[in-house]
Write a protein that holds these residues in place. Structure first.
Motif, PDB file in Angstrom:
ATOM      1  N   LEU A 234       0.828  -1.201   0.000  1.00  0.00           N
ATOM      2  CA  LEU A 234       0.000   0.000   0.000  1.00  0.00           C
ATOM      3  C   LEU A 234       0.865   1.255   0.000  1.00  0.00           C
ATOM      4  N   ARG A 235       0.378   2.285  -0.693  1.00  0.00           N
ATOM      5  CA  ARG A 235       1.024   3.595  -0.682  1.00  0.00           C
ATOM      6  C   ARG A 235      -0.057   4.663  -0.776  1.00  0.00           C
ATOM      7  N   HIS A 236       0.272   5.844  -0.313  1.00  0.00           N
ATOM      8  CA  HIS A 236      -0.715   6.920  -0.279  1.00  0.00           C
ATOM      9  C   HIS A 236      -0.946   7.486  -1.673  1.00  0.00           C
ATOM     10  N   SER A 237      -2.206   7.727  -1.983  1.00  0.00           N
ATOM     11  CA  SER A 237      -2.575   8.389  -3.231  1.00  0.00           C
ATOM     12  C   SER A 237      -3.340   9.660  -2.898  1.00  0.00           C
ATOM     13  N   PRO A 238      -2.757  10.837  -3.168  1.00  0.00           N
ATOM     14  CA  PRO A 238      -3.480  12.079  -2.879  1.00  0.00           C
ATOM     15  C   PRO A 238      -4.741  12.230  -3.724  1.00  0.00           C
ATOM     16  N   ASN A 239      -4.729  11.698  -4.945  1.00  0.00           N
ATOM     17  CA  ASN A 239      -5.923  11.798  -5.787  1.00  0.00           C
ATOM     18  C   ASN A 239      -7.062  10.944  -5.247  1.00  0.00           C
ATOM     19  N   ALA A 240      -6.728   9.753  -4.737  1.00  0.00           N
ATOM     20  CA  ALA A 240      -7.758   8.874  -4.181  1.00  0.00           C
ATOM     21  C   ALA A 240      -8.145   9.293  -2.766  1.00  0.00           C
ATOM     22  N   GLY A 241      -7.184   9.853  -2.029  1.00  0.00           N
ATOM     23  CA  GLY A 241      -7.451  10.253  -0.656  1.00  0.00           C
ATOM     24  C   GLY A 241      -7.234   9.145   0.351  1.00  0.00           C
ATOM     25  N   PHE A 242      -6.676   8.024  -0.086  1.00  0.00           N
ATOM     26  CA  PHE A 242      -6.401   6.910   0.824  1.00  0.00           C
ATOM     27  C   PHE A 242      -5.289   6.053   0.218  1.00  0.00           C
ATOM     28  N   ALA A 243      -4.887   5.021   0.959  1.00  0.00           N
ATOM     29  CA  ALA A 243      -3.823   4.134   0.479  1.00  0.00           C
ATOM     30  C   ALA A 243      -4.360   3.231  -0.624  1.00  0.00           C
ATOM     31  N   VAL A 244      -3.555   3.050  -1.659  1.00  0.00           N
ATOM     32  CA  VAL A 244      -3.956   2.217  -2.799  1.00  0.00           C
ATOM     33  C   VAL A 244      -2.923   1.110  -2.993  1.00  0.00           C
ATOM     34  N   PRO A 245      -3.331  -0.003  -3.608  1.00  0.00           N
ATOM     35  CA  PRO A 245      -2.418  -1.148  -3.740  1.00  0.00           C
ATOM     36  C   PRO A 245      -1.420  -0.983  -4.882  1.00  0.00           C
ATOM     37  N   TYR A 246      -0.254  -1.560  -4.674  1.00  0.00           N
ATOM     38  CA  TYR A 246       0.778  -1.612  -5.706  1.00  0.00           C
ATOM     39  C   TYR A 246       1.681  -2.793  -5.399  1.00  0.00           C
ATOM     40  N   ARG A 247       2.587  -3.081  -6.288  1.00  0.00           N
ATOM     41  CA  ARG A 247       3.652  -4.049  -6.035  1.00  0.00           C
ATOM     42  C   ARG A 247       4.872  -3.634  -6.841  1.00  0.00           C
ATOM     43  N   HIS A 248       5.984  -4.288  -6.581  1.00  0.00           N
ATOM     44  CA  HIS A 248       7.194  -4.009  -7.333  1.00  0.00           C
ATOM     45  C   HIS A 248       7.083  -4.566  -8.756  1.00  0.00           C
ATOM     46  N   PHE A 249       7.729  -3.896  -9.669  1.00  0.00           N
ATOM     47  CA  PHE A 249       7.794  -4.326 -11.060  1.00  0.00           C
ATOM     48  C   PHE A 249       8.504  -5.673 -11.158  1.00  0.00           C
ATOM     49  N   ILE A 250       7.911  -6.593 -11.923  1.00  0.00           N
ATOM     50  CA  ILE A 250       8.500  -7.916 -12.141  1.00  0.00           C
ATOM     51  C   ILE A 250       8.832  -8.036 -13.626  1.00  0.00           C
ATOM     52  N   PRO A 251      10.104  -7.990 -14.000  1.00  0.00           N
ATOM     53  CA  PRO A 251      10.474  -7.971 -15.424  1.00  0.00           C
ATOM     54  C   PRO A 251       9.960  -9.154 -16.228  1.00  0.00           C
ATOM     55  N   ALA A 252       9.753 -10.279 -15.584  1.00  0.00           N
ATOM     56  CA  ALA A 252       9.335 -11.479 -16.315  1.00  0.00           C
ATOM     57  C   ALA A 252       7.903 -11.391 -16.823  1.00  0.00           C
ATOM     58  N   ILE A 253       7.050 -10.596 -16.168  1.00  0.00           N
ATOM     59  CA  ILE A 253       5.640 -10.562 -16.566  1.00  0.00           C
ATOM     60  C   ILE A 253       5.135  -9.161 -16.893  1.00  0.00           C
ATOM     61  N   ASP A 254       5.764  -8.126 -16.347  1.00  0.00           N
ATOM     62  CA  ASP A 254       5.267  -6.764 -16.524  1.00  0.00           C
ATOM     63  C   ASP A 254       5.933  -6.076 -17.711  1.00  0.00           C
ATOM     64  N   THR A 255       5.316  -4.991 -18.157  1.00  0.00           N
ATOM     65  CA  THR A 255       5.838  -4.195 -19.268  1.00  0.00           C
ATOM     66  C   THR A 255       6.430  -2.901 -18.735  1.00  0.00           C
ATOM     67  N   LEU A 256       7.635  -2.570 -19.180  1.00  0.00           N
ATOM     68  CA  LEU A 256       8.282  -1.314 -18.807  1.00  0.00           C
ATOM     69  C   LEU A 256       8.026  -0.300 -19.912  1.00  0.00           C
ATOM     70  N   TYR A 257       7.400   0.831 -19.544  1.00  0.00           N
ATOM     71  CA  TYR A 257       7.025   1.852 -20.529  1.00  0.00           C
ATOM     72  C   TYR A 257       7.745   3.160 -20.253  1.00  0.00           C
ATOM     73  N   TRP A 258       8.210   3.799 -21.348  1.00  0.00           N
ATOM     74  CA  TRP A 258       8.700   5.171 -21.228  1.00  0.00           C
ATOM     75  C   TRP A 258       8.288   5.972 -22.454  1.00  0.00           C
ATOM     76  N   GLY A 259       8.301   7.301 -22.299  1.00  0.00           N
ATOM     77  CA  GLY A 259       7.890   8.203 -23.364  1.00  0.00           C
ATOM     78  C   GLY A 259       9.041   9.027 -23.894  1.00  0.00           C
ATOM     79  N   ARG A 260       8.697   9.970 -24.774  1.00  0.00           N
ATOM     80  CA  ARG A 260       9.716  10.782 -25.443  1.00  0.00           C
ATOM     81  C   ARG A 260      10.576  11.552 -24.455  1.00  0.00           C
ATOM     82  N   ASN A 261       9.960  12.087 -23.405  1.00  0.00           N
ATOM     83  CA  ASN A 261      10.687  12.926 -22.459  1.00  0.00           C
ATOM     84  C   ASN A 261      11.522  12.119 -21.464  1.00  0.00           C
TER      85      ASN A 261
END
Length: 347
Positions: free
Chosen positions: A80-107
């Motif tokens: 869990l981590r705080h989300s100011p937009n949600a106003g409460f803690a929201v779920p997350y996990r660490h990135f797992i290279p074997a299954i997740d996608t790493l995305y980046w943009g032009r900047n």
């Protein structure tokens, strides 16, 4: 438990073990590199915030009882981590290279190129299986070719990401990824001839007529392969590059076109909530570096000293604030950023 009332009489250790078996398998998610503006010039060697994380959904088992929730919170599937937009803690996990996608943009493209080629990040890059890059961030082609051939040698999927699945898109115009939990949706190959790309960077100015997406993806693959062959970029291991008869190709990599969809809930008849994944990035287009685009939105640069810990705070919430036109002009002045207006009109 209503259908098995004796469950609560089991030893706590046995209850925990049963709830652990009830946890769902990890779902593939997309990790959006942050900050959305990472400067390699004129500020040298800025890097993405670590560790890489992904948003997740609440597992259903976490809503059953306190013991089940305890198991969910202590698993690697839910933090869990705080989300100011949600106003409460929201779920997350660490990135797992074997299954997740790493995305980046032009900047972020230059910074990610530098980051992934650093020797200390070689083991991380080797584990990557899915990379997605905003189309505006895929030029020059030698950067992606080097990343895959030298570091991400076991990559399976390379996705070129567009702001939407329809219409014509400029390859030089950037967009912000979704601010909420999101996924990448495939643009079906059946529509690749209908989706067009304008201002294609590898064409001369006079030749820049809109190019079908299918032709664009084929050309990008060929350009990357020709770069590897021409500059003799060698690597003895990996599955991304398939060598044959003194040549080779990236035939081990599936090249796709994708777009973002964001998780949304809407109230429908009888105050029921309807959940859906909707395209949103066509409404989050950014301005370029031309002076005439200064009034368009630009991602706000967040100084290293002001970056929050992504394990404690949902950092993407901060990027809902874009630079105003005046702030962007001031940044150009402060950094002495210069550009040739004629070059931008003809390239």
């Amino acid at each position: 438990m209503a259908s098995f009332p004796l469950f609560c009489d089991f030893p706590v250790e046995l209850q925990l073990a049963i709830w652990a078996l009830a946890l769902p398998d990890l779902e593939p998610e997309v990790c959006i590199v942050w900050p959305l503006q990472i400067m390699n010039f004129p500020i040298a060697d800025e890097e993405p915030a670590l560790p890489f994380t992904v948003d997740t959904a609440w597992p259903a088992v976490a809503h059953v009882c306190r013991t089940a929730r305890q198991v969910a919170h202590t698993s690697r599937a839910l933090r869990l981590r705080h989300s100011p937009n949600a106003g409460f803690a929201v779920p997350y996990r660490h990135f797992i290279p074997a299954i997740d996608t790493l995305y980046w943009g032009r900047n972020q493209a230059e910074a990610m190129y530098t980051f992934l080629l650093k020797p200390e990040n070689a083991s991380f890059a080797r584990e990557l299986r899915q990379i997605a890059v905003e189309v505006a961030g895929t030029y020059p082609h030698d950067q992606l070719a080097n990343i895959i051939r030298q570091r991400a040698v076991y990559l399976k999927t390379l996705s070129f990401v567009l702001p939407s699945t329809q219409g014509s898109h400029s390859t030089t115009l950037s967009f912000l990824p979704p601010a909420r939990r999101c996924r990448l949706r495939h643009i079906p190959s059946s529509s690749w001839d209908e989706v067009k790309l304008a201002r294609v960077t590898f064409l001369r100015a006079g030749e820049r007529v809109p190019m079908p997406l299918r032709e664009y993806l084929d050309k990008r693959r060929r350009d990357m392969e020709e770069y590897v062959r021409g500059f003799n970029v060698q690597r003895e291991e990996g599955t991304a590059w398939i060598s044959r008869n003194g040549g080779g190709s990236f035939s081990g990599v599936d090249i796709k076109a994708q777009t973002f969809v964001e998780y949304k809930t809407t109230v429908v008849e009888n105050n029921r909530q309807q959940e859906q994944w909707a395209e949103v990035c066509q409404n989050r287009l950014l301005g370029g570096f031309e002076l005439q685009d200064a009034a368009a939105p630009h991602p706000r640069r967040i100084a290293v000293a002001k970056r929050k810990n992504p394990e404690e705070y949902r950092v993407l919430d901060d990027d809902s604030a874009w630079w105003s036109a005046e702030e962007f002009k001031l940044w150009l002045q402060q950094t002495n950023f210069s550009f040739d207006q004629e070059w931008y009109r003809t390239n």
